[in-house]
Design a protein around this motif. Structure first.
Motif: not given
Lengths: 216, 84
Positions: A51-52, A109-110, A112-113, B15-18, B39-40, B42-43, B45-46, B49, B52-53
């Motif tokens: 899914y990711k 807001f780039p 990361p994923s 945000q993490l497509n769970l 979570l890993d 990359i998560d 980092l998300e 974001v 902040e967003k």
């Protein structure tokens, strides 16, 4: 050296064909995201990271998993299982998605994923991580499906003793238009899993790859 | 606080497509990484974001991340303390 295609998978036009069997068909035209999710769920591929993934990785991953269900990697050295994929549009869909996240300087807001998928060969990484393949791999870009290029490249890997088995194919995605073909290539004497026993292997040749690709 | 926790659960899932997880599945005190939601990096980092967003909060010292992102509740507490 005689090499054989012992299994194949086609994913396109809202349908999935594995070893001449229609395994999924959706009459109504679906968006790619809905289509590939439905195929994943029906295929009972239990891998939440699916899914990711970005769209091209989902496409290649599902096309790979459905072929691998038909095969057996028992007895193969994981370091001698290669993956050679190709397409025309590289990771364009994800590149565009990434650009969307950075084009507004006031809303910069780039994600990361999204960014981590802005290379076409990430799909190979996803397949290799899931299946513990550690052999040679490459992602080739060509304007259209080039069976000769794939055949010659994979043939060289076998000739040089770099692989004993190789997943190879085409994973093209541009918007909601998609077309994937994966084949499992091995030396003579390889036996499929129980699921793939009924499929009669084809000689691994550019002509036979074109025959599979033109399957209706 | 509870309202923010429920909102955060939905935002983290999106945000993490769970896709296989619902807000009800998330224990607000459970660890987000490792044994919890699994979570890993990359998560992680998300999630930075997301803060902040959606909340205008920038994490200045990355070392604080481990504490802030321990659970949904610690995230909610950090937001409550730092949102302007």
């Amino acid at each position: 050296m005689d090499l054989y295609i012992t299994s194949y998978c086609l994913v396109r036009d809202n349908r999935v064909v594995v070893n001449d069997r229609l395994v999924f068909y959706q009459e109504n035209i679906l968006k790619f995201a809905d289509f590939i999710k439905a195929v994943y769920q029906q295929g009972q591929i239990n891998y939440p990271k699916f899914y990711k993934m970005d769209a091209i990785s989902k496409l290649g991953f599902v096309a790979a998993e459905l072929v691998l269900k038909e095969t057996s990697t028992e007895g193969l050295d994981s370091g001698a299982i290669g993956v050679v994929l190709s397409n025309a549009s590289s990771s364009l869909v994800t590149d565009i998605a990434h650009n969307e996240t950075i084009k507004d300087r006031n809303g910069y807001f780039p994600s990361p994923s999204v960014f981590v998928y802005t290379l076409p060969n990430i799909v190979i990484g996803e397949i290799c991580i899931k299946n513990h393949f550690k052999g040679e791999n490459v992602f080739l870009i060509s304007e259209s499906f080039n069976a000769r290029l794939l055949h010659d490249y994979v043939g060289e890997l076998f000739e040089n003793g770099r692989v004993d088995a190789c997943l190879c194919g085409w994973t093209e995605l541009n918007g909601d238009i998609f077309n994937a073909m994966t084949v499992w290539v091995t030396r003579a004497g390889f036996t499929n899993s129980e699921a793939g026993q009924s499929y009669r292997p084809l000689l691994f040749s550019a002509e036979n790859m074109n025959v599979i690709m033109s399957h209706n | 606080m509870e309202e923010l926790i429920e909102k955060l659960k939905k935002e983290v899932i999106a945000q993490l497509n769970l896709e296989e997880i619902t807000p009800e599945d998330i224990n607000p005190d459970a660890s987000l990484f490792g044994e919890g939601l699994g979570l890993d990096s990359i998560d992680a980092l998300e999630l930075i974001v997301l803060l902040e967003k959606n909340y205008g909060i920038k994490i200045e010292d990355p070392k604080d991340g481990k504490k802030i992102f321990h659970s949904i509740r610690t995230m909610a507490e950090y937001i409550t303390e730092h949102q302007k």
